[in-house]
Design a protein around this motif. Structure first.
Motif, PDB file in Angstrom:
ATOM      1  N   ILE A 229       0.884  -1.179   0.000  1.00 52.15           N
ATOM      2  CA  ILE A 229       0.000   0.000   0.000  1.00 52.15           C
ATOM      3  C   ILE A 229       0.916   1.221   0.000  1.00 52.15           C
ATOM      4  O   ILE A 229       1.542   1.527   1.009  1.00 52.15           O
ATOM      5  N   ALA A 230       0.991   1.887  -1.128  1.00 51.97           N
ATOM      6  CA  ALA A 230       1.971   2.955  -1.266  1.00 51.97           C
ATOM      7  C   ALA A 230       1.429   4.292  -0.780  1.00 51.97           C
ATOM      8  O   ALA A 230       1.123   5.182  -1.560  1.00 51.97           O
ATOM      9  N   VAL A 231       1.299   4.424   0.533  1.00 54.85           N
ATOM     10  CA  VAL A 231       0.912   5.718   1.084  1.00 54.85           C
ATOM     11  C   VAL A 231       2.123   6.626   0.996  1.00 54.85           C
ATOM     12  O   VAL A 231       3.247   6.201   1.246  1.00 54.85           O
ATOM     13  N   ARG A 232       1.894   7.848   0.589  1.00 58.50           N
ATOM     14  CA  ARG A 232       3.025   8.785   0.541  1.00 58.50           C
ATOM     15  C   ARG A 232       2.823   9.833   1.627  1.00 58.50           C
ATOM     16  O   ARG A 232       2.195  10.856   1.401  1.00 58.50           O
ATOM     17  N   PRO A 233       3.360   9.564   2.795  1.00 57.50           N
ATOM     18  CA  PRO A 233       3.152  10.509   3.899  1.00 57.50           C
ATOM     19  C   PRO A 233       3.811  11.841   3.590  1.00 57.50           C
ATOM     20  O   PRO A 233       4.934  11.879   3.090  1.00 57.50           O
ATOM     21  N   SER A 234       3.092  12.919   3.887  1.00 58.48           N
ATOM     22  CA  SER A 234       3.649  14.239   3.630  1.00 58.48           C
ATOM     23  C   SER A 234       3.409  15.089   4.871  1.00 58.48           C
ATOM     24  O   SER A 234       2.286  15.173   5.378  1.00 58.48           O
ATOM     25  N   LYS A 235       4.479  15.691   5.350  1.00 58.80           N
ATOM     26  CA  LYS A 235       4.342  16.409   6.631  1.00 58.80           C
ATOM     27  C   LYS A 235       3.944  17.870   6.431  1.00 58.80           C
ATOM     28  O   LYS A 235       4.198  18.457   5.370  1.00 58.80           O
ATOM     29  N   ARG A 318       0.167  13.855   6.330  1.00 58.73           N
ATOM     30  CA  ARG A 318      -1.007  13.516   5.519  1.00 58.73           C
ATOM     31  C   ARG A 318      -0.856  12.094   5.004  1.00 58.73           C
ATOM     32  O   ARG A 318       0.199  11.729   4.494  1.00 58.73           O
ATOM     33  N   PRO A 319      -1.931  11.334   5.073  1.00 59.89           N
ATOM     34  CA  PRO A 319      -1.859   9.974   4.536  1.00 59.89           C
ATOM     35  C   PRO A 319      -2.210   9.988   3.050  1.00 59.89           C
ATOM     36  O   PRO A 319      -3.192   9.410   2.634  1.00 59.89           O
TER      37      PRO A 319
END
Ligand SMILES: Cc1cc2nc3c(=O)[nH]c(=O)nc-3n(C[C@H](O)[C@H](O)[C@H](O)COP(=O)(O)OP(=O)(O)OC[C@H]3O[C@@H](n4cnc5c(N)ncnc54)[C@H](O)[C@@H]3O)c2cc1C
Ligand code: SF4
Ligand code: SF4
Lengths: 576, 456
Positions: A229-235, A318-319
């Protein structure tokens, strides 16, 4: 008749809790597990904007349309969590006129009520807007309290029979014959509400179906079952101001960019934010310059921010998720929409669906969609009622009352309490016991604190998110010790101490990037106070029980107090 | 001549709005001042609370920290928020202002909140509202009473009438209304020849002192209501002392300073009076006059409360050119040496028990009288300590506040009893009432002693 299916939900953020409530209301058995307290993840570290959809009206109209729909629903079912402040998209001279038009058209296309007002009109609404703001678009943005909303959802889910376990981490998925059939869970302190020092343990939770609602952590749960599951967390960073510089949400009307929004929230205003991809949702750098840069940029909209006091800064991730074939380079280009990943269809793994992406504002809609999905699996025909049934606290109630007569509270304190408690106010605040103010900054009384303790055990951070106690300008400098004392009675001294430590640490953490000017004075005062009056710097009693019985009971009320002799003459002071 | 008549030595010029003054409605009403920076400055130390004399005796009073920054912050969300009624228990002594280490404008916050409370939440048909309004418009009552001073003094203190006032209006019957002087200061001033006479006297003194006959020494006297109607001796002393140093005095048109109105949240009344005061004082300041008050609350109002609460043209100028009477002389003249060389005899050869009013304290003047008079031959002075007298203008006149007012004053009464003399001294007329009420002593003003010591 078939057995009621048991659904396990992983993740106690807005998404997970929304799903739990929905499924429970439809009559399913639900267990939700969360590794921290409720809102431990991104939900507890977001901006608190109830989107009108205006922000996405140009680039992401699907999201925008969902937002305005849910905006209307939440105003209805969550009145005690929402403050309808209204919002503005303001245009500075250097901002593009073309984009301003696009924004306006976009709003109209998505059904978002929007109107253009002049710079003067905008400043009449918000006197602290920059003088050179040319014009603005009004939209129905609002402020929403994520803590209160999640807690209310949890209460409703529990009312409908759900089991909610906080401080319980999923360590593995139980997979049998290509199907997820349960969770391996590690309870930090026994099950039920959290009490420090209670023996923890592991538990196997069997389920007919598992929902992965772990947001930025979704990939980790996927890893447990070897699915990708390629979640790209972004702060993003947010900074809390001591007081409200604006009473309306102020957005900059620009295609995209960092630091373009100020949201009034309760007693404070929150500045945001940035968008930067990170590797690990739990371990990423938090840097002072991010805060400085944000204040520097936002002062172009509200000049007084430059001089104003900040009390805290925090970061959230952010998920974000995008389907593997899109491949955006810049995280701001990734859609804010949500995705439902059925691992059966996608990865040939039965028994689990993940939900990723999305926004806080659309949490209910996400819950509805996934609940429909689950019900379809089990051939259950139950209607979603989450859009119609108000959350506990938001049933008919009025904030306009006589607080002194009814609750014996001073009016601003009574008003604040009732705004937080909503329709639960009478139940919580009508007490025959003394009800002093425990947290002066936010106006939180003992009755409200006791109510929160009843709900969440000895976890003072959970009391904090329920009441706002210790979230004001002294950041717990004066009330942390009082909150810990409130635990005493029901809980022993060592439990109170542990909870107190935890709360203090949490409070200090967020102040690291606010230590200048007034908040530095505050921190210095707090430090001095805590070390000199509470032995916080080095407490010999920490860990060693104190023999309270050895203390005498002090001067009794009848005895005359000793009076010191005061020299009547102030003496010579000027030395001449 | 009526007391409202202006002195004759200057022509009021056109309204002094200046050329490029464009009247912008920055603060549509006086309650809209932005107190955000003040709320930001509070770091909750509670020093203000520990300095508040009302909080000390009144357990129901939440104290200045709550009244000011805390309440302001809690009620920001929307206009429906109500001000807590406890703000009416603050006596406006302004000690909290002085105590705050962080510069929070507490009294400005209280005054604004009180104004909002009275404006929006207090019933205008309520007896309490009218009682407060009458008490705070002392000037009006006094101007009527002083037309028939003897009768008024008697009637106001007539037992059955006082009983009725307490029962119907909540004005305590414990206190005696002050005596009205047979002749007001302004009547005396006019009879004496007004500003022209003062100029002649000053010129003559300048020659005696070896100064330029036309030296630029001129002050505008803000006598306030009390020394006009009641303690006229203080106002006369002011004039004589200033003339003694070669200053010519004018007594411009003036109304109440507004102090009692601030304390009762009557900001509209206060503004009307302030407009008159600022207008006449700012004209004079433009002509080189400094504004002098003999009452420390009046000087406080002109200096601090006016610019904090009102946006009137010329207000900053007046504020920065206002001084208390003894303070001004100590800055510009060597009064200390003159007092040291002097000797007083007769009526004022006494040991004085001196109380520094809270409002003097706020202006940094709490030591001036002790420092000035302690080396004066023939008289002694002893400071009775830092406590508040407890009356705070109209506060102690309210029936429901009387006991608390006396509780606050207790420490001061005790110290006065312990002091050597049997005569009190203070700059503030209402502190004087309280001192007299609590001890039975006669109370004098520093200007009176200064006059006795150096004039003649
Ligand atoms: C800076 C920023 C600002 C934002 N502002 C807004 C805004 O103003 N308005 C808006 O609508 N949206 C906003 N968002 C988006 C919004 O916050 C998120 O979309 C939303 O909160 C996500 O909720 P969630 O429940 O999916 O995730 P989370 O809240 O992260 O919940 C996931 C939970 O799963 C738990 N978990 C993870 N692993 C495990 C495990 N192994 N076992 C048990 N539990 C586990 C975590 O502890 C966490 O609590 C913002 C996001 C960011 C980053
Ligand atoms: S002005 Fe005086 S009475 Fe009022 S709050 Fe301040 S210290 Fe207390
Ligand atoms: S003294 Fe000043 S900083 Fe301290 S609590 Fe009072 S207002 Fe706040």
């Amino acid at each position: 008749m078939a057995r009621t299916p048991h659904i396990a939900v992983i993740g106690g953020g807005s998404t997970g809790i929304g799903i739990a409530r929905d499924l429970a209301m439809r009559g399913l058995d639900v267990t939700l597990v969360e590794q921290g307290n409720l809102t431990h993840g991104t939900t507890g570290r977001m901006h608190g904007l109830l989107h009108s959809g205006g922000r996405y009206a140009v680039a992401d109209q699907a999201s925008a349309t969902e937002c305005i729909e849910e905006n209307r629903v939440l105003r209805d079912i969550a009145t005690h969590c929402v403050e309808m402040t209204g919002g503005l998209f303001v245009k500075r001279p250097e901002d593009s006129e073309e984009y301003f038009q696009k924004k306006l058209d976009g709003c109209k296309e998505c059904g978002i009520p929007a109107e253009v007002i002049s710079g003067e009109e905008a400043r009449a609404m918000e006197p602290h807007l920059a003088k050179d703001v040319e014009k603005a678009i009004t939209v129905p943005d609002g402020a929403i309290d994520p803590f209160r909303l999640v807690v209310a959802n949890a209460a409703s889910a529990e009312e409908h029979g759900a089991r909610i376990e906080t401080h319980s981490k999923v360590t593995d998925l139980i997979i049998e014959g290509g199907e997820v059939v349960g969770l391996e869970v590690d309870h930090a302190s026994g099950s039920g509400k959290r009490v420090h020092g209670t023996e923890g343990g592991t538990e196997e939770i069997r389920a007919d179906y598992v929902i992965n609602a772990t947001g930025a952590w979704a990939g980790r749960i996927g890893d447990m079952a070897d699915v990708d599951i390629a979640v790209r967390p972004s702060k993003g960073v947010m900074t809390i101001m001591n007081i409200r510089q604006v009473d309306t949400v102020i957005n900059r009307c620009k295609p995209k960019g960092d630091a373009d929004i100020v949201v009034p929230h309760e007693t404070t205003a929150i500045l945001g934010t940035t968008d930067e991809e990170v590797e690990d949702p739990e371990d990423y750098p938090e840097e002072g310059w991010e805060v400085d840069k944000m204040i520097d940029t936002l002062k172009e909209l509200v000049p007084m921010l430059e001089e104003a006091r900040t009390i805290r800064s925090f970061w959230g991730v952010r998920p974000l998720y995008e389907p593997p074939d899109v491949g955006s380079d810049d995280p701001t280009d990734i859609t804010r929409d949500y995705f439902l990943l059925d691992h059966d269809e996608r990865d040939d793994l039965q028994g689990m669906t993940s939900i990723v992406g999305g926004k806080f504002t659309t949490y209910r809609m996400m819950g509805e969609e996934i609940s429909d999905h689950v019900c379809a699996k089990f051939d259950i025909d139950a209607e979603c009622r989450t859009a119609d049934e108000p959350l506990p606290g938001s049933e008919d109630f009025s904030v306009l009352r006589d607080y002194m007569d009814e609750f014996g509270l001073r009016s601003p304190i009574g008003r604040r309490s009732v705004e937080r408690l909503g329709s639960r106010a009478d139940e919580v605040l009508k007490t025959s016991d003394p009800n002093p103010t425990v947290c002066g900054c936010e106006g939180v009384t003992r009755a409200e604190v006791q109510d929160a303790i009843e709900q969440s055990g000895s976890d003072l951070n959970a009391v904090r998110i329920r009441t706002r106690a210790s979230m004001g300008n002294c950041q717990g400098g004066f009330c942390c010790s009082r909150l810990a004392s409130e635990l005493h009675g029901e809980y022993s001294e060592d439990i109170a101490r542990e909870a107190w430590d935890e709360l203090l640490q949490e409070r200090w953490k967020g102040q690291r990037h606010a230590l200048w000017g007034e908040q530095l004075s505050q921190a210095a005062l707090n430090y001095a106070l805590h070390s000199t009056t509470q032995n916080r710097d080095n407490d010999p009693a920490d860990g060693n029980p104190v023999d309270f019985a050895a203390f005498d009971s002090g001067v009794s009320a009848g005895e005359a107090p000793r009076t010191a002799d005061v020299a009547a003459d102030g003496g010579r002071r000027d030395g001449d | 001549m009526s007391d409202a008549q202006s002195p004759t030595d200057f022509d009021p010029v056109e309204p002094n709005t200046g050329h490029d003054f464009e009247p912008v409605d920055v603060f549509p009403d006086s309650n809209d001042f932005d107190l955000r920076p003040g709320a930001d400055s509070c770091f909750k130390c509670s020093v203000c609370d520990t300095n508040c004399p009302v909080a000390e005796v009144d357990d129901d009073f939440p104290g200045p920290k709550f009244q000011g920054p805390e309440q302001w912050r809690l009620k920001q969300t929307d206009d429906d928020y109500e001000i807590d009624d406890s703000v009416m228990s603050c006596s406006n002594c302004m000690r909290c202002d002085n105590a705050c280490p962080s510069g929070v404008p507490l009294s400005q916050m209280h005054n604004t909140a009180r104004g909002e409370y009275v404006e929006e939440q207090m019933s205008k048909t309520d007896i309490e509202y009218w009682r407060n309004r009458i008490l705070s418009n002392y000037r009006l009552s006094a101007s009527i009473a002083s037309k028939v001073p003897r009768l008024s003094t008697w009637a106001m203190n007539f037992g059955p009438a006082r009983w009725l006032m307490e029962k119907t209006m909540g004005v305590t019957k414990e206190r005696d209304f002050p005596d009205f002087a047979p002749q007001t200061f302004r009547e005396w001033w006019a009879e004496r020849g007004g500003a022209d006479a003062s100029r002649r006297n000053a010129q003559q003194r300048r020659e005696e002192l070896g100064l330029d006959r036309n030296a630029d020494r001129k002050v505008a006297y803000f006598h306030g209501c009390y020394s006009n109607y009641n303690t006229v001796g203080v106002a006369k002393a002011m004039v004589r002392v200033y003339e003694h140093y070669g200053y010519e005095v004018v007594a411009p048109e003036q109304k109440c300073s507004g102090t009692p109105m601030f304390a009762n949240g009557m900001l509209d009344d206060a503004r009307r009076h302030a407009e008159v005061n600022v207008s006449s004082m700012s004209d004079l300041v433009d002509q080189g006059y400094d504004a002098i008050a003999s009452c420390t609350s009046c000087s406080m109002a002109l200096r601090q409360e006016y610019p904090e609460l009102f946006d009137i043209d010329g207000i900053e100028k007046v504020s920065s050119n206002t001084f208390e009477a003894v303070e001004y002389l100590r800055i510009h003249e060597d009064v200390k040496a003159d007092v040291q060389a002097a000797e007083v005899s007769g009526e004022l050869a006494e040991e004085f028990a001196y109380h520094a009013p809270c409002h003097a304290r706020n202006q940094g003047l709490e030591r001036q009288s002790v420092e000035l008079f302690r080396d004066l031959d023939g008289a002694g002075i002893e400071d009775v300590g830092e406590s508040c007298s407890g009356i705070s203008g109209t506060y102690g006149w309210k029936e429901e506040k009387y006991e608390k007012s006396m509780d606050i004053g207790e420490e001061m009464f005790e110290h006065m009893e312990h002091a050597d003399g049997e005569v009190g001294m203070t700059e503030c007329p209402t502190c004087a009432m309280q001192m007299e009420h609590g001890t039975g002593y006669e109370i004098r003003h520093p200007l009176e002693l200064l006059e006795a010591a150096i004039v003649n």
